[in-house]
Design a protein around this motif. Structure first.
Motif, PDB file in Angstrom:
ATOM      1  N   TRP A   1       0.855  -1.196   0.000  1.00 27.50           N
ATOM      2  CA  TRP A   1       0.000   0.000   0.000  1.00 27.50           C
ATOM      3  C   TRP A   1       0.886   1.240   0.000  1.00 27.50           C
ATOM      4  CZ3 TRP A   1      -1.763   3.152   4.533  1.00 27.50           C
ATOM      5  CH2 TRP A   1      -2.762   4.068   4.163  1.00 27.50           C
ATOM      6  N   GLN A   2       0.779   2.040  -1.035  1.00 23.94           N
ATOM      7  CA  GLN A   2       1.620   3.225  -1.196  1.00 23.94           C
ATOM      8  C   GLN A   2       0.737   4.433  -1.498  1.00 23.94           C
ATOM      9  OE1 GLN A   2       4.164   1.836  -4.365  1.00 23.94           O
ATOM     10  NE2 GLN A   2       5.301   0.461  -3.018  1.00 23.94           N
ATOM     11  N   PRO A   3       0.080   4.985  -0.476  1.00 24.06           N
ATOM     12  CA  PRO A   3      -0.908   6.051  -0.705  1.00 24.06           C
ATOM     13  C   PRO A   3      -0.318   7.320  -1.293  1.00 24.06           C
ATOM     14  CG  PRO A   3      -0.426   5.796   1.637  1.00 24.06           C
ATOM     15  CD  PRO A   3       0.210   4.635   0.951  1.00 24.06           C
ATOM     16  N   TRP A   4       0.992   7.525  -1.143  1.00 29.17           N
ATOM     17  CA  TRP A   4       1.597   8.734  -1.684  1.00 29.17           C
ATOM     18  C   TRP A   4       1.588   8.763  -3.217  1.00 29.17           C
ATOM     19  CZ3 TRP A   4       4.205   4.957   1.044  1.00 29.17           C
ATOM     20  CH2 TRP A   4       5.053   4.137   0.303  1.00 29.17           C
ATOM     21  N   ARG A   5       1.404   7.592  -3.833  1.00 30.69           N
ATOM     22  CA  ARG A   5       1.383   7.554  -5.295  1.00 30.69           C
ATOM     23  C   ARG A   5       0.235   8.406  -5.862  1.00 30.69           C
ATOM     24  NH1 ARG A   5       4.066   3.832  -8.402  1.00 30.69           N
ATOM     25  NH2 ARG A   5       5.484   2.424  -7.312  1.00 30.69           N
TER      26      ARG A   5
ATOM     27  N   LEU B   1      -1.046  11.056  -4.541  1.00 29.21           N
ATOM     28  CA  LEU B   1      -0.716  12.470  -4.394  1.00 29.21           C
ATOM     29  C   LEU B   1       0.243  12.933  -5.478  1.00 29.21           C
ATOM     30  CD1 LEU B   1      -0.217  12.573  -0.508  1.00 29.21           C
ATOM     31  CD2 LEU B   1      -2.248  13.235  -1.807  1.00 29.21           C
ATOM     32  N   LEU B   2       1.035  11.976  -5.993  1.00 27.41           N
ATOM     33  CA  LEU B   2       1.999  12.296  -7.044  1.00 27.41           C
ATOM     34  C   LEU B   2       1.454  11.983  -8.432  1.00 27.41           C
ATOM     35  CD1 LEU B   2       5.209  10.868  -5.315  1.00 27.41           C
ATOM     36  CD2 LEU B   2       4.484  13.258  -5.437  1.00 27.41           C
ATOM     37  N   SER B   3       0.154  11.684  -8.494  1.00 28.66           N
ATOM     38  CA  SER B   3      -0.517  11.324  -9.757  1.00 28.66           C
ATOM     39  C   SER B   3       0.134  10.119 -10.432  1.00 28.66           C
ATOM     40  CB  SER B   3      -0.511  12.527 -10.721  1.00 28.66           C
ATOM     41  OG  SER B   3      -1.198  13.615 -10.149  1.00 28.66           O
ATOM     42  N   GLN B   4       0.557   9.175  -9.596  1.00 29.53           N
ATOM     43  CA  GLN B   4       1.163   7.952 -10.106  1.00 29.53           C
ATOM     44  C   GLN B   4       0.225   6.780  -9.844  1.00 29.53           C
ATOM     45  OE1 GLN B   4       4.917   7.587  -8.101  1.00 29.53           O
ATOM     46  NE2 GLN B   4       5.885   9.234  -9.263  1.00 29.53           N
TER      47      GLN B   4
END
Length: 387
Positions: free
Chosen positions: A293-297, A299-302
């Motif tokens: 789980w990588q929720p920051w993706r 936020l970075l539109s990834q």
């Protein structure tokens, strides 16, 4: 002066022992974690409380550095960094809420325990002492949870020696009368020893071998067979057709782990397969933070990473039973199982793919934690792990 230095050192040392023993992977040792609130309450300064919290948590999660190194085929440094980062939430909560005012400590500790049981802090709320409720009060259900919580609050008061007698007595009684949770009739979990290849080897031979394993269990009388997390790899129409055809002529139902991929990422799931067809049964509520789980993706539109279906599908139905699924990481934290128990399921199904934990006690801790919750709520439990 020497005595003032001795006491903090002794408290920190005992907290390390409590974390090590309580989270050794032996279910009957879980109540050793009840030593933590006593030690936390005996801290004379906020710094000592922080060190006690860190000692307990780092000892309880000591297998993480080696496991991460194995998972990423790297040295210990990434694992050590993740180990320390994961402890931050636990340490911050217990440091901020520590107080010298003894009258406020029970409420402060209750708040700390609640914060570490639910998101967002509960996302890394490993080694929660409340898990021991299932050992101390097996079969008590929600009342056992209340009793364990009251016991933890009592341990941070000046009357802690008297408060410790009651859980100690229940601990002794439970150890003397402990029995394993019973399996539901005709259900069987399959443990595999296929290492890192499970879920990565998508060959015809691998699926054929798994089907042979399933049919062997059917010949032995099982009708619902549970396979570990990631057993089927990527869940595609081709894989679905292959398994459905292979089960024709049987009345078996296979519950197995797989991954459902789309352009935005993937879901870590359990699928249910029979001769009549297949369906996605469960989508994991809390994949492993960081590696899955990588929720920051977002936020970075990834794209990429596993999705967390945090408060969805707490209970699903398969083979005529309402089951509470717990995939891997969900067995280490509190809120997924309590979320499921609110729906009063018939049984718990706990699966994992722990090949990367070889040489550590992580899988044993997962099993012990899930077993304790099953005993607290008097639910049968089916385990299926790959190592």
């Amino acid at each position: 002066m020497r005595r003032e230095h001795l006491q903090p050192g002794a408290l920190i040392a005992v907290s390390i022992v409590a974390g090590t023993v309580g989270w050794s992977g032996h279910v009957l040792l879980l109540p050793a974690a009840f030593a933590f609130p006593v030690l936390w309450a005996h801290a004379r300064t906020r710094l000592t409380a922080a060190m006690i919290s860190a000692g307990y948590f780092l000892a309880a999660s000591r297998g993480l550095p080696q496991g991460v190194a194995t998972f990423y085929s790297s040295d210990l440094w990434p694992g050590l960094l993740l180990w320390l980062c994961a402890s931050v939430g636990f340490v911050i909560v217990h440091t901020v809420l520590w107080t010298k005012r003894t009258g406020l400590r029970p409420c402060r500790y209750l708040l700390a325990a609640a914060l570490m049981a639910v998101p967002p802090f509960g996302i890394t709320g490993w080694a929660h002492p409340i898990t021991a409720a299932g050992v101390l009060f097996p079969g008590w259900g929600w009342w056992g949870l209340v009793a364990a919580t009251a016991g933890l609050m009592g341990l941070v008061t000046r009357m802690w020696p008297a408060a410790a007698i009651i859980p100690a007595g229940f601990w002794i009684w439970s150890a003397a009368t402990w029995d394993e949770p019973k399996l539901p009739k005709s259900w069987q979990g399959v443990d595999l020893e296929l290492g890192a290849s499970l879920g990565r080897d998508a060959s015809f031979n691998r699926h054929r071998d798994l089907i042979v394993t399933v049919k062997d269990r059917v010949l032995g009388g099982a009708r619902t067979i549970v396979l570990p997390e990631s057993s089927l790899g990527f869940w595609t129409p081709t894989v679905e057709r292959f398994w459905v055809r292979a089960l024709r002529g049987t009345d078996a139902i296979v519950i197995a782990g797989a991954a459902v991929i789309d352009v935005g990422g993937y879901d870590n799931v359990l699928v249910a397969i029979s001769s009549e067809g297949a369906r996605t049964l469960y989508r994991e509520r809390m994949p492993v933070p960081g590696s899955m789980w990588q929720p920051w993706r977002a936020l970075l539109s990834q794209s990429g990473g596993a999705r967390a279906h945090v408060f969805e599908n707490p209970v699903v139905t398969a083979a005529g039973h309402r089951m509470a699924p717990l995939i891997c990481y969900e067995q280490l934290i509190v809120w997924p199982v309590l979320h499921s128990m609110l729906e009063d399921p018939d049984l718990i199904v706990a699966v994992g793919n722990g090949w990367w934990t070889k040489g550590t006690s992580i899988v044993a801790i997962q099993r012990a934690s899930a077993q304790a919750w099953a005993r607290l709520f008097a639910k049968p439990i089916v385990f299926s792990f790959n190592t």
